[in-house]
Design a protein around this motif. Sequence first.
Motif, PDB file in Angstrom:
ATOM      1  N   GLN A 588     -11.845   1.595  -2.563  1.00  0.00           N
ATOM      2  CA  GLN A 588     -12.238   2.084  -1.230  1.00  0.00           C
ATOM      3  C   GLN A 588     -11.983   0.981  -0.225  1.00  0.00           C
ATOM      4  O   GLN A 588     -12.272  -0.202  -0.496  1.00  0.00           O
ATOM      5  CB  GLN A 588     -13.720   2.422  -1.158  1.00  0.00           C
ATOM      6  CG  GLN A 588     -14.206   3.548  -2.016  1.00  0.00           C
ATOM      7  CD  GLN A 588     -15.724   3.607  -1.957  1.00  0.00           C
ATOM      8  OE1 GLN A 588     -16.391   3.486  -2.983  1.00  0.00           O
ATOM      9  NE2 GLN A 588     -16.286   3.788  -0.774  1.00  0.00           N
ATOM     10  N   MET A 589     -11.473   1.339   0.914  1.00  0.00           N
ATOM     11  CA  MET A 589     -11.254   0.363   1.965  1.00  0.00           C
ATOM     12  C   MET A 589     -11.482   1.006   3.318  1.00  0.00           C
ATOM     13  O   MET A 589     -11.152   2.180   3.523  1.00  0.00           O
ATOM     14  CB  MET A 589      -9.829  -0.196   1.884  1.00  0.00           C
ATOM     15  CG  MET A 589      -9.583  -1.418   2.785  1.00  0.00           C
ATOM     16  SD  MET A 589      -9.128  -0.991   4.494  1.00  0.00           S
ATOM     17  CE  MET A 589      -7.445  -0.432   4.271  1.00  0.00           C
ATOM     18  N   SER A 590     -12.051   0.279   4.233  1.00  0.00           N
ATOM     19  CA  SER A 590     -12.203   0.758   5.604  1.00  0.00           C
ATOM     20  C   SER A 590     -12.042  -0.425   6.545  1.00  0.00           C
ATOM     21  O   SER A 590     -12.339  -1.566   6.193  1.00  0.00           O
ATOM     22  CB  SER A 590     -13.564   1.421   5.821  1.00  0.00           C
ATOM     23  OG  SER A 590     -14.605   0.474   5.684  1.00  0.00           O
ATOM     24  N   ALA A 591     -11.556  -0.139   7.736  1.00  0.00           N
ATOM     25  CA  ALA A 591     -11.408  -1.176   8.754  1.00  0.00           C
ATOM     26  C   ALA A 591     -11.484  -0.524  10.121  1.00  0.00           C
ATOM     27  O   ALA A 591     -11.111   0.642  10.280  1.00  0.00           O
ATOM     28  CB  ALA A 591     -10.075  -1.913   8.595  1.00  0.00           C
ATOM     29  N   VAL A 603     -12.156   2.797  19.878  1.00  0.00           N
ATOM     30  CA  VAL A 603     -12.239   2.407  18.466  1.00  0.00           C
ATOM     31  C   VAL A 603     -11.064   3.013  17.710  1.00  0.00           C
ATOM     32  O   VAL A 603     -10.718   4.186  17.906  1.00  0.00           O
ATOM     33  CB  VAL A 603     -13.565   2.896  17.825  1.00  0.00           C
ATOM     34  CG1 VAL A 603     -13.642   2.430  16.365  1.00  0.00           C
ATOM     35  CG2 VAL A 603     -14.770   2.383  18.598  1.00  0.00           C
ATOM     36  N   LEU A 604     -10.464   2.200  16.858  1.00  0.00           N
ATOM     37  CA  LEU A 604      -9.462   2.657  15.910  1.00  0.00           C
ATOM     38  C   LEU A 604      -9.994   2.371  14.513  1.00  0.00           C
ATOM     39  O   LEU A 604     -10.367   1.235  14.203  1.00  0.00           O
ATOM     40  CB  LEU A 604      -8.136   1.945  16.149  1.00  0.00           C
ATOM     41  CG  LEU A 604      -6.953   2.348  15.256  1.00  0.00           C
ATOM     42  CD1 LEU A 604      -5.633   2.173  16.018  1.00  0.00           C
ATOM     43  CD2 LEU A 604      -6.897   1.529  13.968  1.00  0.00           C
ATOM     44  N   GLU A 605     -10.037   3.402  13.659  1.00  0.00           N
ATOM     45  CA  GLU A 605     -10.583   3.254  12.312  1.00  0.00           C
ATOM     46  C   GLU A 605      -9.538   3.643  11.279  1.00  0.00           C
ATOM     47  O   GLU A 605      -8.794   4.608  11.472  1.00  0.00           O
ATOM     48  CB  GLU A 605     -11.800   4.155  12.102  1.00  0.00           C
ATOM     49  CG  GLU A 605     -12.954   3.897  13.030  1.00  0.00           C
ATOM     50  CD  GLU A 605     -14.038   4.939  12.838  1.00  0.00           C
ATOM     51  OE1 GLU A 605     -14.278   5.350  11.683  1.00  0.00           O
ATOM     52  OE2 GLU A 605     -14.638   5.362  13.838  1.00  0.00           O
ATOM     53  N   LEU A 606      -9.536   2.915  10.178  1.00  0.00           N
ATOM     54  CA  LEU A 606      -8.715   3.248   9.026  1.00  0.00           C
ATOM     55  C   LEU A 606      -9.635   3.428   7.828  1.00  0.00           C
ATOM     56  O   LEU A 606     -10.500   2.582   7.565  1.00  0.00           O
ATOM     57  CB  LEU A 606      -7.704   2.138   8.741  1.00  0.00           C
ATOM     58  CG  LEU A 606      -6.822   2.335   7.479  1.00  0.00           C
ATOM     59  CD1 LEU A 606      -5.926   3.549   7.638  1.00  0.00           C
ATOM     60  CD2 LEU A 606      -6.009   1.078   7.187  1.00  0.00           C
ATOM     61  N   GLU A 607      -9.467   4.526   7.115  1.00  0.00           N
ATOM     62  CA  GLU A 607     -10.276   4.836   5.932  1.00  0.00           C
ATOM     63  C   GLU A 607      -9.344   5.165   4.775  1.00  0.00           C
ATOM     64  O   GLU A 607      -8.442   5.991   4.919  1.00  0.00           O
ATOM     65  CB  GLU A 607     -11.188   6.034   6.220  1.00  0.00           C
ATOM     66  CG  GLU A 607     -11.933   6.567   5.027  1.00  0.00           C
ATOM     67  CD  GLU A 607     -12.591   7.907   5.300  1.00  0.00           C
ATOM     68  OE1 GLU A 607     -13.228   8.454   4.390  1.00  0.00           O
ATOM     69  OE2 GLU A 607     -12.430   8.426   6.428  1.00  0.00           O
ATOM     70  N   ALA A 608      -9.523   4.507   3.644  1.00  0.00           N
ATOM     71  CA  ALA A 608      -8.685   4.761   2.479  1.00  0.00           C
ATOM     72  C   ALA A 608      -9.555   4.849   1.236  1.00  0.00           C
ATOM     73  O   ALA A 608     -10.437   4.013   1.030  1.00  0.00           O
ATOM     74  CB  ALA A 608      -7.637   3.664   2.311  1.00  0.00           C
ATOM     75  N   VAL A 609      -9.321   5.876   0.419  1.00  0.00           N
ATOM     76  CA  VAL A 609     -10.065   6.099  -0.818  1.00  0.00           C
ATOM     77  C   VAL A 609      -9.068   6.391  -1.923  1.00  0.00           C
ATOM     78  O   VAL A 609      -8.149   7.203  -1.741  1.00  0.00           O
ATOM     79  CB  VAL A 609     -11.057   7.280  -0.676  1.00  0.00           C
ATOM     80  CG1 VAL A 609     -11.793   7.525  -1.997  1.00  0.00           C
ATOM     81  CG2 VAL A 609     -12.062   7.014   0.436  1.00  0.00           C
ATOM     82  N   GLY A 624      -5.729  10.120  -4.034  1.00  0.00           N
ATOM     83  CA  GLY A 624      -6.329   9.304  -2.992  1.00  0.00           C
ATOM     84  C   GLY A 624      -5.736   9.624  -1.629  1.00  0.00           C
ATOM     85  O   GLY A 624      -4.788  10.407  -1.506  1.00  0.00           O
ATOM     86  N   TYR A 625      -6.279   9.014  -0.603  1.00  0.00           N
ATOM     87  CA  TYR A 625      -5.807   9.300   0.748  1.00  0.00           C
ATOM     88  C   TYR A 625      -6.107   8.132   1.669  1.00  0.00           C
ATOM     89  O   TYR A 625      -6.965   7.280   1.386  1.00  0.00           O
ATOM     90  CB  TYR A 625      -6.466  10.567   1.293  1.00  0.00           C
ATOM     91  CG  TYR A 625      -7.980  10.550   1.271  1.00  0.00           C
ATOM     92  CD1 TYR A 625      -8.712   9.987   2.321  1.00  0.00           C
ATOM     93  CD2 TYR A 625      -8.678  11.107   0.209  1.00  0.00           C
ATOM     94  CE1 TYR A 625     -10.101   9.967   2.303  1.00  0.00           C
ATOM     95  CE2 TYR A 625     -10.067  11.098   0.178  1.00  0.00           C
ATOM     96  CZ  TYR A 625     -10.776  10.528   1.221  1.00  0.00           C
ATOM     97  OH  TYR A 625     -12.143  10.511   1.196  1.00  0.00           O
ATOM     98  N   ARG A 655      -3.511  14.401   7.823  1.00  0.00           N
ATOM     99  CA  ARG A 655      -3.203  14.281   6.404  1.00  0.00           C
ATOM    100  C   ARG A 655      -4.032  15.277   5.592  1.00  0.00           C
ATOM    101  O   ARG A 655      -5.259  15.302   5.687  1.00  0.00           O
ATOM    102  CB  ARG A 655      -3.524  12.864   5.908  1.00  0.00           C
ATOM    103  CG  ARG A 655      -2.751  11.764   6.613  1.00  0.00           C
ATOM    104  CD  ARG A 655      -1.281  11.819   6.265  1.00  0.00           C
ATOM    105  NE  ARG A 655      -0.568  10.641   6.764  1.00  0.00           N
ATOM    106  CZ  ARG A 655       0.743  10.490   6.730  1.00  0.00           C
ATOM    107  NH1 ARG A 655       1.496  11.455   6.221  1.00  0.00           N
ATOM    108  NH2 ARG A 655       1.322   9.398   7.192  1.00  0.00           N
ATOM    109  N   GLY A 656      -3.372  16.084   4.781  1.00  0.00           N
ATOM    110  CA  GLY A 656      -4.099  16.947   3.867  1.00  0.00           C
ATOM    111  C   GLY A 656      -4.702  16.132   2.742  1.00  0.00           C
ATOM    112  O   GLY A 656      -4.018  15.285   2.155  1.00  0.00           O
ATOM    113  N   HIS A 657      -5.963  16.361   2.410  1.00  0.00           N
ATOM    114  CA  HIS A 657      -6.598  15.584   1.353  1.00  0.00           C
ATOM    115  C   HIS A 657      -7.813  16.322   0.813  1.00  0.00           C
ATOM    116  O   HIS A 657      -8.306  17.280   1.425  1.00  0.00           O
ATOM    117  CB  HIS A 657      -6.997  14.201   1.856  1.00  0.00           C
ATOM    118  CG  HIS A 657      -8.027  14.207   2.950  1.00  0.00           C
ATOM    119  ND1 HIS A 657      -7.777  14.671   4.228  1.00  0.00           N
ATOM    120  CD2 HIS A 657      -9.327  13.808   2.960  1.00  0.00           C
ATOM    121  CE1 HIS A 657      -8.852  14.543   4.966  1.00  0.00           C
ATOM    122  NE2 HIS A 657      -9.821  14.031   4.226  1.00  0.00           N
ATOM    123  N   ILE A 658      -8.292  15.880  -0.312  1.00  0.00           N
ATOM    124  CA  ILE A 658      -9.462  16.462  -0.963  1.00  0.00           C
ATOM    125  C   ILE A 658     -10.669  15.596  -0.625  1.00  0.00           C
ATOM    126  O   ILE A 658     -10.708  14.405  -0.951  1.00  0.00           O
ATOM    127  CB  ILE A 658      -9.247  16.533  -2.489  1.00  0.00           C
ATOM    128  CG1 ILE A 658      -8.053  17.447  -2.782  1.00  0.00           C
ATOM    129  CG2 ILE A 658     -10.500  17.036  -3.183  1.00  0.00           C
ATOM    130  CD1 ILE A 658      -7.564  17.371  -4.213  1.00  0.00           C
TER     131      ILE A 658
END
Length: 690
Positions: A588-591, A603-609, A624-625, A655-658
């Motif tokens: 998991q990562m977020s920034a 605000v600019l956010e990035l979320e990755a799982v 993942g996404y 982005r399509g994601h689950i």
Amino acid sequence: MATPGADASAERLDRIVVESTGLERAPAFEVPASVTVVDLRAGNDDANASVSEALDGIPGVLARERQNYAQDTQLSIRGFGARSTFGVRGLRLYADGIPATMPDGQGQISHVSLLDADRIEVMRGPFSALYGNSSGGVVRIIGVDGLDGTDMRAQATFGRDDGRTVGARLRGGGEFVDYAVLAQRFATDGYRDHGAARRTLGNARLQVAIGDAATLRLVANAFDAPDAQDPLGLTRAQLQADPRQAAPAATQFDTRKSVDQTQLGLVYEHAVSADQTLRAMAYAGRRGVEQFLALPVAAQANPLNSGGVIDLAGRYGGTDWRWSWHTELARRPLELSVGLAADRQRQARSGYENFVGDRLGVRGGLRRDERNEVGNVDRYAQAFWQFADRWSLLAGARHSAVRFESRDRYVTAANPDDSGRVDYRETTPVAGLMFSPTQDLRWYVSAGRGFETPTFNEIAYRADGGAGLAFDLRPAVSRTVEVGAKWRSDNGATVNAALFRADTDDELAVARNVGGRSSFRNVGAARRAGIEAALRVPLGEAWHLGAAYTRTDATFRDGFALCSGAGCTTPETVVAAGTRIPGVARDQMSAHVQWEARDWTAVLELEAVGDVTVNDTGSERAAGYALLHLELARQWRVGDGTLRGFVRVDNALDRGHIGSVIVNEGNGRFFEPALGRGVLVGARWDWSAR
């Protein structure tokens, strides 16, 4: 959403004594535990309709919004709670000091509004065990107290799928009395077909000073969510064909869930002397649940089947008494706390057929009638000792006794008496050592033991398909170790990092999950190990950067056999040792980068799982996404108040994601798709008079 102060050591919060530690004079920075504080005093530029909105970006925490309001947020901490197919379990939840987790370990946070919150505290690691049963982590939502004078906040938002939220909070007080009241309404047509829902909640707090040394706080809460539609999960083929569709069984049986809850709590604090404090808490409430499942009519021909409609009418309550003493040991500061907690939950559980003749999705004949009760009595103690200039020790233990009891009132010639009782007892010690090489750097190591009983929902159905409760389930017992570091600077920069490992015996896992009905079993040993880190760095006066990363390797250490496919009652499929625990993201990562200049905020956010497996065999997984979110806000001064307008674009790249998964769903409907690009616009008005 990025929230100012969303780090445990943010400059405005690192010296605040947080409630999660159980200490009265030691701030989170000084204790050997991972604690993150999310500051909500300035308000969220979001709908404030779900606690999950404020939990993004906390290391070790994964809050999955399911786009299914018939089910609560899927919340996991370091892999604990990830398998939950309903509500929150494996974690301890508190709102305004009142438990939102029942004594069996099942919790709900849908009755909490962020519009009324001051901050959220999240504890991970060994010291969570001091909260008793199902303490894989602790989440405390702290409400806004009153103040001298009066202030008011009102907010309205509108987003995609006709989603709208309207709420208002009023607080104030004087020398002896403080108060805060809130009302909020949320409604949506749903991202997916058959996904409409509405929720109404109200909250009130009244705090009264009793003399110079005592306060009494009254907390009242009401929540109503009628007929929230349940679109169910999708198979991979259905997901690829149309992610916004509902499963055909959802419309066929009109799957839905209604919840209503009211509760009342009292908290009394008395400074007995300059060094001794007594805190007493008591609460009581009632909760009703009616849920229509997609259970096939043919399956209900079995005389042991309890039907496709669940009707729960429950009452709950409890008390917690804690005495704290500040003294010295060997001429060094010592804080000692001892306490007693007792909770009880009574539940009338009925089951009905979900059909009448050829008509589906309606309440039919009675198939189950039980009176269930679970209660716990816990004794606990904790000590914090600064035994040298640069060294401190925090240690404690809790002994829990939990009893489940069921009285069967539906007994026929083909359905025998399934009454029974089971008792669980466990002692959970924990200790941590902290070293302070400099004023702004801390190193620590901690270790502890925790346990997790099955919940009433988990023992409600036997894995073999028989009638009655699964009293053969054993509690899962874990041993957790953590090594960590905390650093802060005078300009507000912070870094927090931890290595962790939790080894569990008698891990509880889903045995079958068919038609919204889950059964469970013990599957042996499991391990959750990893690393988490978070940083917050000011980039000049107007900019700051925040980031968090978590790596979690969660695996079954023992092999076991399980059921696979609808209708299975005899485990035949082998899961090899080393297989990933489903529902747990490995990475998991977020920034986020935030810019503030006068009246503007961006605000600019990035979320990755990372990907997650969805069944115990690991044969299916959700990809993942990585998502990009954008936010822009402006505020205006209007008389004695401030008007803030904001717009937020979630998943800006569409982005399509689950978004979440249903672990071990017996029909292969594992996947709950998440939103594509969505725009939320809102306005918040704050007014105050002093």
